[in-house]
Design a protein around this motif. Structure first.
Motif, PDB file in Angstrom:
ATOM      1  N   GLN A 127      10.309   9.468   7.613  1.00  0.00           N
ATOM      2  CA  GLN A 127      10.407   8.019   7.657  1.00  0.00           C
ATOM      3  C   GLN A 127      11.862   7.660   7.354  1.00  0.00           C
ATOM      4  O   GLN A 127      12.297   7.744   6.214  1.00  0.00           O
ATOM      5  CB  GLN A 127       9.456   7.388   6.639  1.00  0.00           C
ATOM      6  CG  GLN A 127       7.993   7.731   6.903  1.00  0.00           C
ATOM      7  CD  GLN A 127       7.065   7.129   5.877  1.00  0.00           C
ATOM      8  OE1 GLN A 127       6.973   5.922   5.730  1.00  0.00           O
ATOM      9  NE2 GLN A 127       6.368   7.995   5.139  1.00  0.00           N
ATOM     10  N   LEU A 188       2.723   5.834  11.648  1.00  0.00           N
ATOM     11  CA  LEU A 188       3.829   5.452  10.786  1.00  0.00           C
ATOM     12  C   LEU A 188       4.811   4.507  11.470  1.00  0.00           C
ATOM     13  O   LEU A 188       5.357   3.599  10.841  1.00  0.00           O
ATOM     14  CB  LEU A 188       4.588   6.706  10.328  1.00  0.00           C
ATOM     15  CG  LEU A 188       3.948   7.501   9.198  1.00  0.00           C
ATOM     16  CD1 LEU A 188       4.724   8.782   8.953  1.00  0.00           C
ATOM     17  CD2 LEU A 188       3.899   6.668   7.927  1.00  0.00           C
ATOM     18  N   ASP A 210      -0.326   9.528   0.008  1.00  0.00           N
ATOM     19  CA  ASP A 210       0.213   8.181   0.096  1.00  0.00           C
ATOM     20  C   ASP A 210      -0.035   7.568   1.466  1.00  0.00           C
ATOM     21  O   ASP A 210      -0.278   6.351   1.580  1.00  0.00           O
ATOM     22  CB  ASP A 210       1.700   8.165  -0.241  1.00  0.00           C
ATOM     23  CG  ASP A 210       2.534   9.033   0.675  1.00  0.00           C
ATOM     24  OD1 ASP A 210       2.008  10.026   1.221  1.00  0.00           O
ATOM     25  OD2 ASP A 210       3.729   8.722   0.857  1.00  0.00           O
ATOM     26  N   LEU A 211      -0.028   8.396   2.516  1.00  0.00           N
ATOM     27  CA  LEU A 211      -0.309   7.880   3.855  1.00  0.00           C
ATOM     28  C   LEU A 211      -1.790   7.542   3.994  1.00  0.00           C
ATOM     29  O   LEU A 211      -2.145   6.530   4.614  1.00  0.00           O
ATOM     30  CB  LEU A 211       0.104   8.892   4.920  1.00  0.00           C
ATOM     31  CG  LEU A 211       1.580   9.328   4.920  1.00  0.00           C
ATOM     32  CD1 LEU A 211       1.876  10.177   6.149  1.00  0.00           C
ATOM     33  CD2 LEU A 211       2.499   8.124   4.858  1.00  0.00           C
ATOM     34  N   ARG A 212      -2.662   8.361   3.410  1.00  0.00           N
ATOM     35  CA  ARG A 212      -4.089   8.038   3.430  1.00  0.00           C
ATOM     36  C   ARG A 212      -4.349   6.721   2.720  1.00  0.00           C
ATOM     37  O   ARG A 212      -5.107   5.870   3.199  1.00  0.00           O
ATOM     38  CB  ARG A 212      -4.908   9.164   2.789  1.00  0.00           C
ATOM     39  CG  ARG A 212      -4.827  10.502   3.511  1.00  0.00           C
ATOM     40  CD  ARG A 212      -5.980  11.425   3.139  1.00  0.00           C
ATOM     41  NE  ARG A 212      -6.186  11.579   1.725  1.00  0.00           N
ATOM     42  CZ  ARG A 212      -5.575  12.481   0.959  1.00  0.00           C
ATOM     43  NH1 ARG A 212      -4.697  13.319   1.507  1.00  0.00           N
ATOM     44  NH2 ARG A 212      -5.835  12.577  -0.325  1.00  0.00           N
ATOM     45  N   SER A 213      -3.700   6.553   1.568  1.00  0.00           N
ATOM     46  CA  SER A 213      -3.888   5.316   0.807  1.00  0.00           C
ATOM     47  C   SER A 213      -3.398   4.105   1.595  1.00  0.00           C
ATOM     48  O   SER A 213      -4.034   3.043   1.590  1.00  0.00           O
ATOM     49  CB  SER A 213      -3.149   5.398  -0.531  1.00  0.00           C
ATOM     50  OG  SER A 213      -3.693   6.421  -1.341  1.00  0.00           O
ATOM     51  N   GLY A 214      -2.263   4.259   2.282  1.00  0.00           N
ATOM     52  CA  GLY A 214      -1.742   3.167   3.083  1.00  0.00           C
ATOM     53  C   GLY A 214      -2.684   2.780   4.206  1.00  0.00           C
ATOM     54  O   GLY A 214      -2.871   1.592   4.494  1.00  0.00           O
ATOM     55  N   ALA A 215      -3.281   3.796   4.844  1.00  0.00           N
ATOM     56  CA  ALA A 215      -4.225   3.517   5.927  1.00  0.00           C
ATOM     57  C   ALA A 215      -5.480   2.829   5.393  1.00  0.00           C
ATOM     58  O   ALA A 215      -6.006   1.894   6.006  1.00  0.00           O
ATOM     59  CB  ALA A 215      -4.588   4.810   6.646  1.00  0.00           C
ATOM     60  N   LYS A 216      -5.973   3.261   4.239  1.00  0.00           N
ATOM     61  CA  LYS A 216      -7.154   2.636   3.648  1.00  0.00           C
ATOM     62  C   LYS A 216      -6.874   1.184   3.279  1.00  0.00           C
ATOM     63  O   LYS A 216      -7.722   0.300   3.474  1.00  0.00           O
ATOM     64  CB  LYS A 216      -7.598   3.430   2.413  1.00  0.00           C
ATOM     65  CG  LYS A 216      -8.196   4.792   2.732  1.00  0.00           C
ATOM     66  CD  LYS A 216      -8.512   5.564   1.456  1.00  0.00           C
ATOM     67  CE  LYS A 216      -9.053   6.946   1.795  1.00  0.00           C
ATOM     68  NZ  LYS A 216      -9.320   7.750   0.576  1.00  0.00           N
ATOM     69  N   GLN A 217      -5.687   0.931   2.757  1.00  0.00           N
ATOM     70  CA  GLN A 217      -5.327  -0.432   2.392  1.00  0.00           C
ATOM     71  C   GLN A 217      -5.229  -1.307   3.623  1.00  0.00           C
ATOM     72  O   GLN A 217      -5.681  -2.470   3.614  1.00  0.00           O
ATOM     73  CB  GLN A 217      -3.994  -0.431   1.636  1.00  0.00           C
ATOM     74  CG  GLN A 217      -3.543  -1.793   1.138  1.00  0.00           C
ATOM     75  CD  GLN A 217      -4.509  -2.411   0.147  1.00  0.00           C
ATOM     76  OE1 GLN A 217      -5.192  -1.703  -0.587  1.00  0.00           O
ATOM     77  NE2 GLN A 217      -4.565  -3.736   0.117  1.00  0.00           N
ATOM     78  N   ALA A 218      -4.673  -0.779   4.712  1.00  0.00           N
ATOM     79  CA  ALA A 218      -4.563  -1.544   5.953  1.00  0.00           C
ATOM     80  C   ALA A 218      -5.951  -1.881   6.502  1.00  0.00           C
ATOM     81  O   ALA A 218      -6.194  -2.999   6.966  1.00  0.00           O
ATOM     82  CB  ALA A 218      -3.743  -0.771   6.976  1.00  0.00           C
ATOM     83  N   GLN A 221      -7.515  -4.669   4.375  1.00  0.00           N
ATOM     84  CA  GLN A 221      -6.942  -5.985   4.679  1.00  0.00           C
ATOM     85  C   GLN A 221      -7.505  -6.553   5.977  1.00  0.00           C
ATOM     86  O   GLN A 221      -7.736  -7.769   6.096  1.00  0.00           O
ATOM     87  CB  GLN A 221      -5.421  -5.873   4.743  1.00  0.00           C
ATOM     88  CG  GLN A 221      -4.773  -5.633   3.404  1.00  0.00           C
ATOM     89  CD  GLN A 221      -3.290  -5.385   3.500  1.00  0.00           C
ATOM     90  OE1 GLN A 221      -2.744  -5.210   4.587  1.00  0.00           O
ATOM     91  NE2 GLN A 221      -2.607  -5.360   2.355  1.00  0.00           N
TER      92      GLN A 221
END
Length: 224
Positions: A127, A188, A210-218, A221
């Motif tokens: 990234q 990403l 951290d990427l799994r968490s980001g996807a779950k949060q998305a 939302q």
């Protein structure tokens, strides 16, 4: 080791490591600048033992232990940024391993590569951050990497050992043949990934946490 494609003639063409030094006009501590390392190099769980990271909050660690970059991309960068042609050489993007014969499109998430006595697992794309721009003194490079997808990839270290320039790169395991690396790259780099892409990232254990968490949060939302 099932579902392996035919062998590809991939080779480690260069090995680089860096020391922490001032980078850019504000002298930000960074080990972005890498120098060639000759001979055998020992690789531990956190990367090349001769390499350094200045800010371990965002660089290094087990999920970004070793950074690899394809030799084929340098020619494409030269076409896009001819004024920087002399900088597009092995190690120019701060990579530890410069690899010939593989690019992002050849990978699947979780691929295990044998290089020397080391076993490395394809983990995630780079990234690009502001240090890429500082190194090349060009603010357009990070956005260009997002646009063109020439990210390179990080490995996690499954088996520490020794590697060196000239070693063959062998694909020894492909646990997720239906999860191409470019799908993770798209997650990403795409500002609005599809729900199925988010689901796949969110529920695949070999994707960094951290990427799994980001996807779950998305996903959360979108449902709220």
């Amino acid at each position: 080791m099932n579902n392996l494609p035919p062998p590809v003639a991939a080779v480690l063409t260069a090995v680089q490591a860096g020391r922490i030094a001032p980078l850019g006009p504000n002298a930000i501590p960074s080990a972005f600048v890498k120098r060639a390392v000759a001979g055998p190099v020992r690789v531990g769980r956190l990367g090349l033992e001769v390499d350094a990271q200045a800010d371990r909050r965002v660089h290094g660690g087990p999920e970004k232990a070793v950074y690899a970059y394809p030799t084929a991309h340098y020619a494409a960068w030269t076409v896009e940024f001819p004024e920087l042609a002399s900088r597009f050489v092995p190690g120019g993007f701060g990579e530890n391993l410069t690899i010939e014969g593989l690019c992002e499109a050849d990978l699947c998430v979780g691929d295990v590569h044998a290089i020397g006595t080391v076993r490395l697992q394809v983990c995630q794309p780079r990234q690009p951050c502001f240090k890429l721009a500082l190194n090349f003194q060009n603010s357009r490079l990070p956005k260009a990497m997002v646009r063109n997808g020439r990210s390179g990839w990080y490995y996690r270290v499954l088996t520490p050992g020794v590697l060196q320039t000239g070693d063959a790169i062998q694909l020894v395991e492909r646990p997720l043949p239906d999860f191409p690396f470019n799908a993770l790259l798209g997650f990403l780099y795409n500002r609005d990934p599809a729900d199925d892409a988010l689901q796949r990232v969110a529920h695949t254990a070999l994707v960094p946490g951290d990427l799994r968490s980001g996807a779950k949060q998305a996903l959360k939302q979108r449902r709220s």
